[in-house]
Scaffold this motif. Structure first.
Motif, PDB file in Angstrom:
ATOM      1  N   LEU A 120     -11.408  -0.942  13.774  1.00 47.15           N
ATOM      2  CA  LEU A 120     -10.460  -1.689  12.935  1.00 47.15           C
ATOM      3  C   LEU A 120      -9.999  -0.853  11.750  1.00 47.15           C
ATOM      4  CD1 LEU A 120     -11.999  -5.270  13.023  1.00 47.15           C
ATOM      5  CD2 LEU A 120     -10.406  -4.173  14.608  1.00 47.15           C
ATOM      6  N   HIS A 121     -10.884  -0.032  11.213  1.00 47.90           N
ATOM      7  CA  HIS A 121     -10.479   0.895  10.163  1.00 47.90           C
ATOM      8  C   HIS A 121      -9.435   1.867  10.717  1.00 47.90           C
ATOM      9  CE1 HIS A 121     -13.775   0.156   7.084  1.00 47.90           C
ATOM     10  NE2 HIS A 121     -14.181  -0.557   8.127  1.00 47.90           N
ATOM     11  N   CYS A 122      -9.692   2.398  11.903  1.00 46.17           N
ATOM     12  CA  CYS A 122      -8.744   3.327  12.523  1.00 46.17           C
ATOM     13  C   CYS A 122      -7.395   2.658  12.762  1.00 46.17           C
ATOM     14  CB  CYS A 122      -9.317   3.847  13.839  1.00 46.17           C
ATOM     15  SG  CYS A 122     -10.801   4.857  13.652  1.00 46.17           S
TER      16      CYS A 122
ATOM     17  N   ALA B   7      -3.827   3.862  11.193  1.00 52.05           N
ATOM     18  CA  ALA B   7      -2.737   4.208  12.109  1.00 52.05           C
ATOM     19  C   ALA B   7      -1.470   3.423  11.788  1.00 52.05           C
ATOM     20  CB  ALA B   7      -3.172   3.947  13.548  1.00 52.05           C
ATOM     21  N   ILE B   8      -1.638   2.154  11.417  1.00 46.93           N
ATOM     22  CA  ILE B   8      -0.485   1.288  11.159  1.00 46.93           C
ATOM     23  C   ILE B   8       0.115   1.540   9.778  1.00 46.93           C
ATOM     24  CG2 ILE B   8       0.141  -1.127  10.693  1.00 46.93           C
ATOM     25  CD1 ILE B   8      -1.616  -1.918  13.038  1.00 46.93           C
ATOM     26  N   ASP B   9      -0.743   1.833   8.799  1.00 44.39           N
ATOM     27  CA  ASP B   9      -0.278   1.999   7.423  1.00 44.39           C
ATOM     28  C   ASP B   9      -0.521   3.436   6.954  1.00 44.39           C
ATOM     29  OD1 ASP B   9       0.405   1.890   4.789  1.00 44.39           O
ATOM     30  OD2 ASP B   9      -0.842   0.153   4.292  1.00 44.39           O
ATOM     31  N   PRO B  10       0.488   4.290   6.998  1.00 49.13           N
ATOM     32  CA  PRO B  10       0.316   5.681   6.558  1.00 49.13           C
ATOM     33  C   PRO B  10      -0.106   5.802   5.098  1.00 49.13           C
ATOM     34  CG  PRO B  10       2.393   5.403   7.736  1.00 49.13           C
ATOM     35  CD  PRO B  10       1.851   4.030   7.469  1.00 49.13           C
ATOM     36  N   GLY B  11       0.147   4.761   4.296  1.00 43.98           N
ATOM     37  CA  GLY B  11      -0.213   4.795   2.889  1.00 43.98           C
ATOM     38  C   GLY B  11      -1.633   4.357   2.606  1.00 43.98           C
ATOM     39  N   ALA B  12      -2.351   3.918   3.630  1.00 42.74           N
ATOM     40  CA  ALA B  12      -3.732   3.469   3.431  1.00 42.74           C
ATOM     41  C   ALA B  12      -4.636   4.665   3.191  1.00 42.74           C
ATOM     42  CB  ALA B  12      -4.216   2.678   4.647  1.00 42.74           C
ATOM     43  N   GLY B  13      -5.351   4.643   2.067  1.00 45.33           N
ATOM     44  CA  GLY B  13      -6.281   5.717   1.767  1.00 45.33           C
ATOM     45  C   GLY B  13      -7.726   5.284   1.818  1.00 45.33           C
ATOM     46  N   ALA B  14      -7.970   3.963   1.757  1.00 43.39           N
ATOM     47  CA  ALA B  14      -9.330   3.433   1.798  1.00 43.39           C
ATOM     48  C   ALA B  14      -9.295   2.008   2.330  1.00 43.39           C
ATOM     49  CB  ALA B  14      -9.963   3.456   0.410  1.00 43.39           C
ATOM     50  N   VAL B  15     -10.331   1.645   3.097  1.00 46.26           N
ATOM     51  CA  VAL B  15     -10.444   0.312   3.693  1.00 46.26           C
ATOM     52  C   VAL B  15     -11.821  -0.245   3.346  1.00 46.26           C
ATOM     53  CG1 VAL B  15     -10.457  -1.038   5.831  1.00 46.26           C
ATOM     54  CG2 VAL B  15      -8.951   0.974   5.620  1.00 46.26           C
ATOM     55  N   LEU B  16     -11.855  -1.496   2.885  1.00 47.63           N
ATOM     56  CA  LEU B  16     -13.118  -2.155   2.546  1.00 47.63           C
ATOM     57  C   LEU B  16     -13.229  -3.469   3.308  1.00 47.63           C
ATOM     58  CD1 LEU B  16     -13.063  -1.609  -1.335  1.00 47.63           C
ATOM     59  CD2 LEU B  16     -14.148  -0.169   0.399  1.00 47.63           C
ATOM     60  N   HIS B  17     -14.400  -3.701   3.891  1.00 47.65           N
ATOM     61  CA  HIS B  17     -14.662  -4.917   4.673  1.00 47.65           C
ATOM     62  C   HIS B  17     -15.841  -5.639   4.047  1.00 47.65           C
ATOM     63  CE1 HIS B  17     -15.684  -7.677   7.783  1.00 47.65           C
ATOM     64  NE2 HIS B  17     -16.612  -6.922   8.353  1.00 47.65           N
ATOM     65  N   THR B  18     -15.610  -6.890   3.610  1.00 48.93           N
ATOM     66  CA  THR B  18     -16.621  -7.646   2.877  1.00 48.93           C
ATOM     67  C   THR B  18     -16.917  -8.980   3.557  1.00 48.93           C
ATOM     68  OG1 THR B  18     -14.843  -8.499   1.453  1.00 48.93           O
ATOM     69  CG2 THR B  18     -16.093  -6.603   0.645  1.00 48.93           C
ATOM     70  N   HIS B  19     -18.031  -9.601   3.125  1.00 50.28           N
ATOM     71  CA  HIS B  19     -18.463 -10.898   3.642  1.00 50.28           C
ATOM     72  C   HIS B  19     -18.815 -11.798   2.459  1.00 50.28           C
ATOM     73  CE1 HIS B  19     -19.332  -9.449   7.879  1.00 50.28           C
ATOM     74  NE2 HIS B  19     -19.355  -8.300   7.218  1.00 50.28           N
ATOM     75  N   SER B  20     -18.029 -12.812   2.211  1.00 51.71           N
ATOM     76  CA  SER B  20     -18.372 -13.772   1.163  1.00 51.71           C
ATOM     77  C   SER B  20     -18.607 -15.141   1.783  1.00 51.71           C
ATOM     78  CB  SER B  20     -17.254 -13.866   0.124  1.00 51.71           C
ATOM     79  OG  SER B  20     -16.093 -14.455   0.685  1.00 51.71           O
ATOM     80  N   ILE B  21     -19.374 -15.962   1.087  1.00 47.23           N
ATOM     81  CA  ILE B  21     -19.621 -17.322   1.581  1.00 47.23           C
ATOM     82  C   ILE B  21     -18.314 -18.117   1.611  1.00 47.23           C
ATOM     83  CG2 ILE B  21     -20.750 -19.521   1.060  1.00 47.23           C
ATOM     84  CD1 ILE B  21     -23.080 -17.892  -0.129  1.00 47.23           C
ATOM     85  N   ALA B  22     -17.554 -18.068   0.512  1.00 51.42           N
ATOM     86  CA  ALA B  22     -16.338 -18.882   0.428  1.00 51.42           C
ATOM     87  C   ALA B  22     -15.343 -18.517   1.513  1.00 51.42           C
ATOM     88  CB  ALA B  22     -15.700 -18.721  -0.944  1.00 51.42           C
ATOM     89  N   GLY B  23     -15.088 -17.220   1.692  1.00 51.19           N
ATOM     90  CA  GLY B  23     -14.128 -16.800   2.697  1.00 51.19           C
ATOM     91  C   GLY B  23     -14.572 -17.147   4.103  1.00 51.19           C
ATOM     92  N   THR B  24     -15.850 -16.953   4.383  1.00 53.85           N
ATOM     93  CA  THR B  24     -16.375 -17.238   5.711  1.00 53.85           C
ATOM     94  C   THR B  24     -16.232 -18.717   6.056  1.00 53.85           C
ATOM     95  OG1 THR B  24     -17.966 -15.425   5.519  1.00 53.85           O
ATOM     96  CG2 THR B  24     -18.419 -17.092   7.184  1.00 53.85           C
ATOM     97  N   VAL B  25     -16.630 -19.588   5.126  1.00 51.90           N
ATOM     98  CA  VAL B  25     -16.575 -21.025   5.389  1.00 51.90           C
ATOM     99  C   VAL B  25     -15.129 -21.517   5.421  1.00 51.90           C
ATOM    100  CG1 VAL B  25     -17.317 -23.291   4.579  1.00 51.90           C
ATOM    101  CG2 VAL B  25     -18.849 -21.338   4.362  1.00 51.90           C
TER     102      VAL B  25
ATOM    103  N   VAL C 118     -12.876   5.875   3.720  1.00 47.92           N
ATOM    104  CA  VAL C 118     -11.832   6.605   2.999  1.00 47.92           C
ATOM    105  C   VAL C 118     -11.246   7.634   3.951  1.00 47.92           C
ATOM    106  CG1 VAL C 118     -11.384   8.289   1.159  1.00 47.92           C
ATOM    107  CG2 VAL C 118     -12.829   6.292   0.697  1.00 47.92           C
ATOM    108  N   ARG C 119      -9.912   7.769   3.933  1.00 54.71           N
ATOM    109  CA  ARG C 119      -9.266   8.788   4.746  1.00 54.71           C
ATOM    110  C   ARG C 119      -9.360  10.134   4.005  1.00 54.71           C
ATOM    111  NH1 ARG C 119      -4.016   7.612   8.114  1.00 54.71           N
ATOM    112  NH2 ARG C 119      -3.471   6.321   6.324  1.00 54.71           N
ATOM    113  N   LEU C 120      -9.891  11.146   4.695  1.00 54.73           N
ATOM    114  CA  LEU C 120     -10.068  12.465   4.096  1.00 54.73           C
ATOM    115  C   LEU C 120      -8.809  13.304   4.228  1.00 54.73           C
ATOM    116  CD1 LEU C 120     -13.697  13.148   5.393  1.00 54.73           C
ATOM    117  CD2 LEU C 120     -13.013  12.340   3.127  1.00 54.73           C
ATOM    118  N   ASP C 121      -8.792  14.410   3.507  1.00 49.50           N
ATOM    119  CA  ASP C 121      -7.599  15.257   3.445  1.00 49.50           C
ATOM    120  C   ASP C 121      -7.190  15.794   4.811  1.00 49.50           C
ATOM    121  OD1 ASP C 121      -7.508  14.845   0.728  1.00 49.50           O
ATOM    122  OD2 ASP C 121      -8.495  16.740   0.222  1.00 49.50           O
ATOM    123  N   ASP C 122      -8.162  16.000   5.705  1.00 52.21           N
ATOM    124  CA  ASP C 122      -7.844  16.567   7.020  1.00 52.21           C
ATOM    125  C   ASP C 122      -7.480  15.507   8.061  1.00 52.21           C
ATOM    126  OD1 ASP C 122     -10.285  15.386   7.516  1.00 52.21           O
ATOM    127  OD2 ASP C 122     -11.295  17.218   8.174  1.00 52.21           O
ATOM    128  N   GLY C 123      -7.376  14.244   7.641  1.00 48.69           N
ATOM    129  CA  GLY C 123      -7.023  13.167   8.554  1.00 48.69           C
ATOM    130  C   GLY C 123      -8.210  12.476   9.187  1.00 48.69           C
TER     131      GLY C 123
END
Length: 209
Positions: free
Chosen positions: A79-81, A85-103, A34-39
């Motif tokens: 990658l979060h950074c 940097a690319i999306d000023p509107g991004a407030g939170a980033v989530l990275h997940t691992h699923s079987i279906a997506g991986t395969v 999550v991006r905090l108030d101070d950047g």
């Protein structure tokens, strides 16, 4: 921790439990921020089990990914950074691992995107208000060299208009984000559902590696 940072840590702990319960955080896989108030950025530390997070498993890094509290960040913090940097509107980033997506991502060897078309849940993405559309999720090859992965992603993401808040690393996992942690979690749920549907359709069509 400041009161705001403590609140964010507790929110990430709760998100981690929910994502782990869905089977999208095996072993110590994934990371959340999550991006905090101070950047600066609150992010899960390297090697933490996402279903059993505590406040000690959340750290702060600078916008460039440098540790601010002496803890060890994941290599994928970069990658979060990049996303922030690319999306000023991004407030939170989530990275997940699923079987279906991986395969599915491995089945699409040589392709640079995952095509998703005709699904109602495509409306989770900004600017989409109908199922009658097609989204191409950027797909890049996996590497242990995170700067190299970031270099692959940067031109793909900056070329998009509007920016699609999700991409996939082949054989690895999903990254998605939103203006808030709640929005990011909704997009994770939707993306993982869409990837599961796409993989089932591939199997029905006789897709092979």
């Amino acid at each position: 921790m400041s009161p705001h940072a403590t609140q964010v840590a507790d929110m990430l702990i709760a998100i981690g439990r929910r994502i782990d319960a869905r089977g999208h955080a095996p072993a110590t896989g994934g990371n959340y921020s999550v991006r905090l108030d101070d950047g600066s950025i609150a992010i899960t530390i390297s090697g933490s089990h996402k279903g059993r997070l505590t406040r000690d498993d959340i750290m702060r890094v600078s916008a460039a990914g440098d540790a601010l509290d002496g803890k060890k960040p994941s290599a994928e913090t970069l990658l979060h950074c990049l996303i922030y940097a690319i999306d000023p509107g991004a407030g939170a980033v989530l990275h997940t691992h699923s079987i279906a997506g991986t395969v599915l991502s491995r089945a699409l060897a040589g392709q640079d995107h995952i095509g998703l078309e005709g699904y109602e849940l495509l409306k989770i993405f900004p600017g989409i208000d109908t199922h009658a559309t097609r989204v191409e999720l950027p797909l890049v090859d996996n590497s242990q060299d995170m700067p190299a992965v970031a270099d692959q992603l940067r031109p793909l993401l900056t070329a998009q208009s509007p920016l699609l808040p999700a991409f996939y690393i082949r054989g690895h996992g999903l990254y998605t984000w939103g203006p808030t942690a709640e929005a990011a979690e909704h997009r994770v749920e939707a993306c993982e559902f869409l990837l599961s549907c796409a993989w089932e359709e591939c199997k029905l069509a006789g897709a092979t590696r």
